[in-house]
Design a protein around this motif. Sequence first.
Motif, PDB file in Angstrom:
ATOM      1  N   ALA A  57      57.736  39.743  49.497  1.00 33.36           N
ATOM      2  CA  ALA A  57      56.222  39.213  49.399  1.00 33.36           C
ATOM      3  C   ALA A  57      55.494  39.389  50.708  1.00 33.36           C
ATOM      4  N   VAL A  58      55.935  39.325  51.772  1.00 32.83           N
ATOM      5  CA  VAL A  58      55.253  39.539  52.960  1.00 32.83           C
ATOM      6  C   VAL A  58      54.837  40.905  53.034  1.00 32.83           C
ATOM      7  N   SER A  59      55.640  41.913  52.567  1.00 34.17           N
ATOM      8  CA  SER A  59      54.960  43.422  52.748  1.00 34.17           C
ATOM      9  C   SER A  59      53.837  43.382  51.888  1.00 34.17           C
ATOM     10  N   VAL A  60      53.851  42.481  50.743  1.00 35.55           N
ATOM     11  CA  VAL A  60      52.419  42.557  49.871  1.00 35.55           C
ATOM     12  C   VAL A  60      51.312  41.882  50.588  1.00 35.55           C
ATOM     13  N   VAL A  61      51.746  40.740  51.279  1.00 36.45           N
ATOM     14  CA  VAL A  61      50.691  39.918  52.012  1.00 36.45           C
ATOM     15  C   VAL A  61      49.999  40.884  52.913  1.00 36.45           C
ATOM     16  N   LEU A  62      50.836  41.698  53.789  1.00 35.86           N
ATOM     17  CA  LEU A  62      50.295  42.221  55.053  1.00 35.86           C
ATOM     18  C   LEU A  62      49.303  43.534  54.414  1.00 35.86           C
ATOM     19  N   PHE A  63      49.413  44.040  53.074  1.00 36.07           N
ATOM     20  CA  PHE A  63      48.602  44.915  52.539  1.00 36.07           C
ATOM     21  C   PHE A  63      48.454  45.986  53.367  1.00 36.07           C
ATOM     22  N   GLY A  89      44.383  35.044  51.295  1.00 36.48           N
ATOM     23  CA  GLY A  89      44.442  34.752  49.783  1.00 36.48           C
ATOM     24  C   GLY A  89      45.918  35.370  49.295  1.00 36.48           C
ATOM     25  N   LEU A  90      46.196  36.612  49.722  1.00 43.41           N
ATOM     26  CA  LEU A  90      47.610  37.117  49.272  1.00 43.41           C
ATOM     27  C   LEU A  90      48.400  36.131  49.561  1.00 43.41           C
ATOM     28  N   GLY A  91      48.533  35.511  50.864  1.00 42.01           N
ATOM     29  CA  GLY A  91      49.782  34.832  51.401  1.00 42.01           C
ATOM     30  C   GLY A  91      49.727  33.471  50.565  1.00 42.01           C
ATOM     31  N   LEU A  92      48.645  32.963  50.287  1.00 38.42           N
ATOM     32  CA  LEU A  92      48.735  31.829  49.336  1.00 38.42           C
ATOM     33  C   LEU A  92      49.170  32.102  47.816  1.00 38.42           C
ATOM     34  N   LEU A  93      48.598  33.134  47.377  1.00 35.53           N
ATOM     35  CA  LEU A  93      49.124  33.547  46.040  1.00 35.53           C
ATOM     36  C   LEU A  93      50.566  33.931  46.057  1.00 35.53           C
ATOM     37  N   LEU A  94      51.149  34.705  46.889  1.00 34.15           N
ATOM     38  CA  LEU A  94      52.551  35.022  46.917  1.00 34.15           C
ATOM     39  C   LEU A  94      53.340  33.782  47.325  1.00 34.15           C
ATOM     40  N   GLY A  95      53.016  33.043  48.081  1.00 32.88           N
ATOM     41  CA  GLY A  95      53.689  31.824  48.652  1.00 32.88           C
ATOM     42  C   GLY A  95      53.889  30.993  47.225  1.00 32.88           C
ATOM     43  N   LEU A 123      56.874  29.457  52.252  1.00 28.95           N
ATOM     44  CA  LEU A 123      56.027  28.939  53.346  1.00 28.95           C
ATOM     45  C   LEU A 123      55.716  30.111  54.430  1.00 28.95           C
ATOM     46  N   ILE A 124      56.835  31.123  54.265  1.00 27.87           N
ATOM     47  CA  ILE A 124      56.482  32.291  55.151  1.00 27.87           C
ATOM     48  C   ILE A 124      55.481  33.321  54.850  1.00 27.87           C
ATOM     49  N   PRO A 125      55.220  33.589  53.500  1.00 25.35           N
ATOM     50  CA  PRO A 125      54.239  34.481  53.281  1.00 25.35           C
ATOM     51  C   PRO A 125      52.628  33.952  53.499  1.00 25.35           C
ATOM     52  N   VAL A 126      52.805  32.535  53.333  1.00 26.81           N
ATOM     53  CA  VAL A 126      51.394  31.965  53.850  1.00 26.81           C
ATOM     54  C   VAL A 126      51.267  31.881  55.266  1.00 26.81           C
ATOM     55  N   LEU A 127      52.052  32.058  56.087  1.00 26.96           N
ATOM     56  CA  LEU A 127      52.109  31.868  57.667  1.00 26.96           C
ATOM     57  C   LEU A 127      51.828  33.255  58.204  1.00 26.96           C
ATOM     58  N   ILE A 128      52.394  34.131  57.484  1.00 28.48           N
ATOM     59  CA  ILE A 128      52.180  35.499  58.021  1.00 28.48           C
ATOM     60  C   ILE A 128      50.608  36.036  57.519  1.00 28.48           C
ATOM     61  N   GLY A 129      50.271  35.554  56.390  1.00 33.34           N
ATOM     62  CA  GLY A 129      48.797  35.651  56.055  1.00 33.34           C
ATOM     63  C   GLY A 129      47.818  35.283  57.095  1.00 33.34           C
ATOM     64  N   LEU A 130      48.078  34.167  57.452  1.00 29.18           N
ATOM     65  CA  LEU A 130      47.388  33.627  58.556  1.00 29.18           C
ATOM     66  C   LEU A 130      47.175  34.280  59.970  1.00 29.18           C
ATOM     67  N   ALA A 131      48.224  35.040  60.091  1.00 32.40           N
ATOM     68  CA  ALA A 131      48.425  35.651  61.571  1.00 32.40           C
ATOM     69  C   ALA A 131      48.282  37.164  61.332  1.00 32.40           C
ATOM     70  N   THR A 132      48.048  37.641  60.435  1.00 32.03           N
ATOM     71  CA  THR A 132      48.071  39.081  60.229  1.00 32.03           C
ATOM     72  C   THR A 132      46.926  39.852  60.875  1.00 32.03           C
ATOM     73  N   GLN A 133      45.616  39.199  61.028  1.00 33.35           N
ATOM     74  CA  GLN A 133      44.505  39.973  61.646  1.00 33.35           C
ATOM     75  C   GLN A 133      44.578  39.724  63.095  1.00 33.35           C
ATOM     76  N   SER A 134      45.231  38.665  63.588  1.00 31.78           N
ATOM     77  CA  SER A 134      45.326  38.379  65.003  1.00 31.78           C
ATOM     78  C   SER A 134      46.292  39.509  65.543  1.00 31.78           C
ATOM     79  N   ARG A 135      47.479  39.670  64.753  1.00 28.82           N
ATOM     80  CA  ARG A 135      48.370  40.770  65.513  1.00 28.82           C
ATOM     81  C   ARG A 135      47.853  42.130  65.388  1.00 28.82           C
ATOM     82  N   ALA A 136      46.961  42.385  64.190  1.00 29.17           N
ATOM     83  CA  ALA A 136      46.192  43.751  64.392  1.00 29.17           C
ATOM     84  C   ALA A 136      45.410  43.930  65.302  1.00 29.17           C
ATOM     85  N   GLN A 137      44.654  42.782  65.753  1.00 27.11           N
ATOM     86  CA  GLN A 137      43.828  42.974  66.997  1.00 27.11           C
ATOM     87  C   GLN A 137      44.492  43.166  68.294  1.00 27.11           C
TER      88      GLN A 137
END
Length: 505
Positions: A57-63, A89-95, A123-137
């Motif tokens: 699910a995390v793989s999908v959330v990262l998109f 949105g993907l994190g909430l959906l997959l979570g 909870l893990i996909p939700v948390l990953i979704g929140l931090a993905t763009q911060s990590r990308a920056q």
Amino acid sequence: MTQASLARIGARGGAVTLLGQVLMVAVRMGALIVLARLIDPGTFGLVAIVAAISTFAVSVVLFGLPMAVAQAETLSRPAKSTLFLVNVGLGLLLGAALFLSGGWLARAYGDERLVGVAHWLALIPVLIGLATQSRAQLMRSLRFTTLFFAEVVALVVGTGAAVFLAVRGAGLEAVLTQQLAPVALQVVLVVVGGRWLPGRPGALAEVRSLLAVGLRILGMNVLKNGSRQVIVPVMGLSVPAAALGNFDRAQQLIVTPINLTVDRMQQVVVPVLSKLRGRPARMRAYAQRALLLGAYGTATVFLLLAVLGRPLVRVVLGPGWETAGVVIQILALGATCRVLGQTMQWIFIAAGATRQGLRFNLWTQPLVVAVSLAGLPFGVLGVAVMNSVAWALFWPVATVAAARAAGFPAGSFFVGPARAICLFGIPVAAVAALPLLLGLSDGVTVVLGLVLGGCAGALSRLLFRTVRSDLDALVSTARLALARRTSPASARPERTHGANLHERD
């Protein structure tokens, strides 16, 4: 940014990431040793079923967006905010999907405890979704030290909490904490360290091209992670929980170095390679040197595990894990090729060939799963054997496909790693296996084997000029990483066998 400064930043980022890898492997291995002695294999097998689904699910959330953002030439603040909403949105959906699947999993596997496991790991996909763009920056700005700090601190604190619970008698709760706590803490540290908050989102059209690139990277990641994760849930339908726990622990010992080499180094290699896309010769030279790290480092470790895995598991995990020792020896043989084959994804992404990479993964990754599960009638050992066969076939095919997609000769990506394995890795492993013939205790066998293997590596460097040249190239990269500023001498071309970072176009 000059070529010399880019090389220095890339080298320093690689060094920081490798240091993080060493620390994280040490922490994970230490926790595995302690938890395996305090918690029964069946509990690990139970959590492994849902953890595999959560990882998928995390793989999908990262998109695919972290790598898509890292290789983008320009990106506005509204565009970043739009991508943030996509990940959340993907994190909430997959979570939510994983949370609601708890009852179905409990019925399918006949264990009501899976309901609670699914609820917590959702909870893990939700948390990953929140931090993905911060990590990308952080990746985009080449701030690898901040990423290193967040990952290592989160892992140490989260794993320490799991060990604390296990020592106090908790079983399932400790394993769940090991899965969830590092992710939650890492999210906090990445968001704070990234110093970026979403604002008003832009028009979807502004990020359409990035979403297209991300979708193709998503396809590659989903297929790649699916090949890793689908095997355990399928095996759980017919294999006892204890045997599944043995297989999962052995697989984790294999997958952890791959994750911390291929996936973590990708955060450094792809952004740097992408900036060299307009200079093909330099891009190829940098890629060759990056591949040598995996060949001389991780692949050699796997060859050592293939010969010393059984006594090593008996020493570190104790009784009840005998099957894991055999499984890890078998899986390690395939992992030697697996780590080299999966690094080819760096080339697909950095060269802007994500479409070709997706097409390649569409048929190779399902084939890896199919070949692996063909061994299921023979139990966990049969699956392990067929998995190694699949990855041994995958490496040369992936090398040819990635080189062709990037417009480089395949030999430039194949010869160096093959040379490292034949002239360095295999001799090191062969000499390390000699103590197995002496009937010594397991601890002495492992220590003596590692010492003899190190001596064999030193002798290989002495005897083979190409090995010496490769290792010197890696040493010069490490020195470049430690340099505080670029001197005229460091900017001059350096000649190394097959991997010259400063090669002329």
